[in-house]
Design a protein around this motif. Structure first.
Motif, PDB file in Angstrom:
ATOM      1  N   PRO B 191       0.829  -1.206   0.000  1.00  0.00           N
ATOM      2  CA  PRO B 191       0.000   0.000   0.000  1.00  0.00           C
ATOM      3  C   PRO B 191       0.862   1.254   0.000  1.00  0.00           C
ATOM      4  CG  PRO B 191       0.206  -0.849   2.222  1.00  0.00           C
ATOM      5  CD  PRO B 191       1.013  -1.772   1.347  1.00  0.00           C
ATOM      6  N   HIS B 192       0.303   2.318  -0.522  1.00  0.00           N
ATOM      7  CA  HIS B 192       1.071   3.556  -0.609  1.00  0.00           C
ATOM      8  C   HIS B 192       1.029   4.308   0.711  1.00  0.00           C
ATOM      9  CE1 HIS B 192       0.446   3.251  -5.174  1.00  0.00           C
ATOM     10  NE2 HIS B 192       1.560   2.697  -4.815  1.00  0.00           N
ATOM     11  N   PRO B 193       2.203   4.759   1.162  1.00  0.00           N
ATOM     12  CA  PRO B 193       2.316   5.373   2.484  1.00  0.00           C
ATOM     13  C   PRO B 193       1.740   6.788   2.574  1.00  0.00           C
ATOM     14  CG  PRO B 193       4.451   5.318   1.389  1.00  0.00           C
ATOM     15  CD  PRO B 193       3.488   4.676   0.449  1.00  0.00           C
ATOM     16  N   ARG B 194       1.579   7.215   3.807  1.00  0.00           N
ATOM     17  CA  ARG B 194       1.077   8.567   4.090  1.00  0.00           C
ATOM     18  C   ARG B 194       2.101   9.632   3.735  1.00  0.00           C
ATOM     19  NH1 ARG B 194      -0.231  10.246   9.800  1.00  0.00           N
ATOM     20  NH2 ARG B 194       1.618   8.982  10.182  1.00  0.00           N
ATOM     21  N   ILE B 195       3.376   9.255   3.803  1.00  0.00           N
ATOM     22  CA  ILE B 195       4.439  10.230   3.531  1.00  0.00           C
ATOM     23  C   ILE B 195       4.576  10.354   2.026  1.00  0.00           C
ATOM     24  CG2 ILE B 195       6.918  10.680   3.768  1.00  0.00           C
ATOM     25  CD1 ILE B 195       6.749   9.167   6.456  1.00  0.00           C
ATOM     26  N   ARG B 196       3.971  11.383   1.457  1.00  0.00           N
ATOM     27  CA  ARG B 196       3.905  11.477   0.006  1.00  0.00           C
ATOM     28  C   ARG B 196       3.793  12.922  -0.449  1.00  0.00           C
ATOM     29  NH1 ARG B 196      -1.072   7.773  -1.048  1.00  0.00           N
ATOM     30  NH2 ARG B 196      -1.144   8.769  -3.074  1.00  0.00           N
ATOM     31  N   THR B 197       4.297  13.164  -1.638  1.00  0.00           N
ATOM     32  CA  THR B 197       4.267  14.516  -2.196  1.00  0.00           C
ATOM     33  C   THR B 197       3.055  14.671  -3.107  1.00  0.00           C
ATOM     34  OG1 THR B 197       5.604  13.687  -4.002  1.00  0.00           O
ATOM     35  CG2 THR B 197       6.772  14.748  -2.202  1.00  0.00           C
ATOM     36  N   ARG B 198       2.788  15.905  -3.500  1.00  0.00           N
ATOM     37  CA  ARG B 198       1.702  16.200  -4.434  1.00  0.00           C
ATOM     38  C   ARG B 198       1.960  15.504  -5.782  1.00  0.00           C
ATOM     39  NH1 ARG B 198      -2.703  16.431  -6.042  1.00  0.00           N
ATOM     40  NH2 ARG B 198      -3.408  17.850  -7.644  1.00  0.00           N
ATOM     41  N   SER B 199       3.233  15.444  -6.195  1.00  0.00           N
ATOM     42  CA  SER B 199       3.529  14.812  -7.477  1.00  0.00           C
ATOM     43  C   SER B 199       3.230  13.314  -7.418  1.00  0.00           C
ATOM     44  CB  SER B 199       4.991  15.063  -7.873  1.00  0.00           C
ATOM     45  OG  SER B 199       5.855  14.669  -6.834  1.00  0.00           O
ATOM     46  N   PHE B 200       3.480  12.681  -6.268  1.00  0.00           N
ATOM     47  CA  PHE B 200       3.157  11.260  -6.145  1.00  0.00           C
ATOM     48  C   PHE B 200       1.641  11.048  -6.143  1.00  0.00           C
ATOM     49  CE2 PHE B 200       2.533   7.257  -3.809  1.00  0.00           C
ATOM     50  CZ  PHE B 200       3.291   6.421  -4.601  1.00  0.00           C
ATOM     51  N   ASP B 201       0.908  11.970  -5.526  1.00  0.00           N
ATOM     52  CA  ASP B 201      -0.567  11.899  -5.574  1.00  0.00           C
ATOM     53  C   ASP B 201      -1.043  11.898  -7.022  1.00  0.00           C
ATOM     54  OD1 ASP B 201      -0.823  11.884  -2.834  1.00  0.00           O
ATOM     55  OD2 ASP B 201      -1.166  14.036  -2.665  1.00  0.00           O
TER      56      ASP B 201
END
Lengths: 246, 246
Positions: B191-201
């Motif tokens: 699963p994708h983590p909470r620690i993420r940038t806008r570009s990863f979103d």
């Protein structure tokens, strides 16, 4: 009834793109000063009505915010350490956390509090306002970070994620390292054709956001994060395996 | 003053998700009928007030729109070919164009006009309206495609891209094949983590758009496009090389 706490004063060390954004965001709420030897920094700080001070003045501030890139951190810490006193709080904003955390622990005097942070936004991805942005914080020494976290959440409206440097770097390897690697790799497939789907448009938009980052940011989130290389190998293997199946 | 051309009648062959979208988009402008043996298709067509006809009725329509996935195209063409007459126009909507174009040329009777198309949108990416969407068209036989292109542009408001099947597949290998491959490969990092940038979103948003596509779409835009495998190998090599540098 107790008086509210006096506002914390902040010295921003390094007045590049991130330091300037920090100054604009913080100055309406806190006393802010700048430390940066460059002539353009002096001019810009004066334009914002902010004082520029030498490193020797650092001990007059509650918080020293190190707005320097990862490769410059060691030299910056060595330069400022002699001018700090117990009880002050040093905050970094590097895009990786394990290496900078180890450096700060080693090079800052005992008694100086340390908060490692990673704002998951920057002058490029969020030029207008920071409200709603994410910031990772890793308290390393002392207790004053709680007051900072309350300010980031309550006053700036940031989503504060409390974790450890190691946990941060493991997660950021995927969400940040891989995004940068893909952006760099897909540059070799330019120019992008007219025949494209909406999903490819979005993909390009995502990768364009990081493509403009400074080279030292790219190095920081890829080579300086020890968890990126294994992910990179895994993705290359998955793609090669998919190629073999076709 | 000449009378305007009478509206072209359309038989939609295959009433899956794409056929249904085509029916909703076309029915306000043209006489539309459905050919699909499935009981749910019958029910849905009746709900839309559209007649359902057997393949033998195909020659009564100006245009036969083949809304079937790539793997079903050969059988579909073999089934409908005996019921077509010279002057009719057959249109496909497959996500790759070289293979389907060759099939249509081989299996459709001489004198039947052929227009290969690829709508670069679908029920998932553009559920509400098609206006502003892109459609690639590759005229293969006859001249009636010009009237169709005018309709797509002038009445439906689509951006029409005129090209060849080979040119389409070369470009789509990057913009469509690689997007699907990345989406599939990155599923292994969930699963994708909470620690993420806008570009990863944004990256996730882009890849989520194709992740819900049917398995036959994935096959069509990856394995059925001969230009995808070399790109895939190149990306895998670029990532591996980046890993070796770190």
């Amino acid at each position: 009834m107790s008086d509210p706490l006096p506002p914390l004063s902040v010295l921003i060390f390094g007045f590049g793109a991130f330091g300037q954004m920090a100054a604009r965001v913080l100055a309406p709420h806190l006393p802010v000063a700048i430390c940066d030897p460059g002539p353009s920094a002096l001019q810009m700080a004066q334009g914002l009505g902010l004082p520029v001070v030498p490193p020797e003045a650092a001990r007059q501030y509650d918080i020293v915010l190190l707005a320097v890139p990862v490769p410059a951190l060691a030299a910056c810490l060595a330069g400022i350490a002699p001018h700090l006193a117990a009880g002050q709080l040093v905050v970094d904003v590097c895009s990786v956390k394990e290496g900078p955390a180890a450096l700060m622990r080693r090079l800052l005097p005992e008694g100086v509090e340390i908060l490692a942070t990673h704002p998951m936004f920057g002058p490029q991805s969020m030029p207008a306002a920071v409200r709603g942005g994410r910031i990772v914080i890793c308290p390393l020494r002392g207790r004053r970070w709680r007051q900072v976290a309350g300010f980031l959440r309550g006053v700036l409206g940031l989503r504060v994620i409390l974790t450890t440097p190691e946990h941060h770097d493991r997660h950021a390897a995927l969400t940040q390292g891989l995004t940068h690697l893909l952006a760099r790799a897909l540059e070799d497939f330019q120019p992008h054709p007219r025949i494209r789907t909406r999903s490819f448009d979005l993909l390009c938009e995502a990768l364009d956001m990081v493509r403009g980052d400074a080279p030292e940011v790219y190095e920081a989130v890829t080579a300086a994060n020890p968890h990126v290389a294994p992910l990179r190998d895994k993705l290359a293997q998955l793609l090669a395996a998919a190629a073999a199946r076709a």
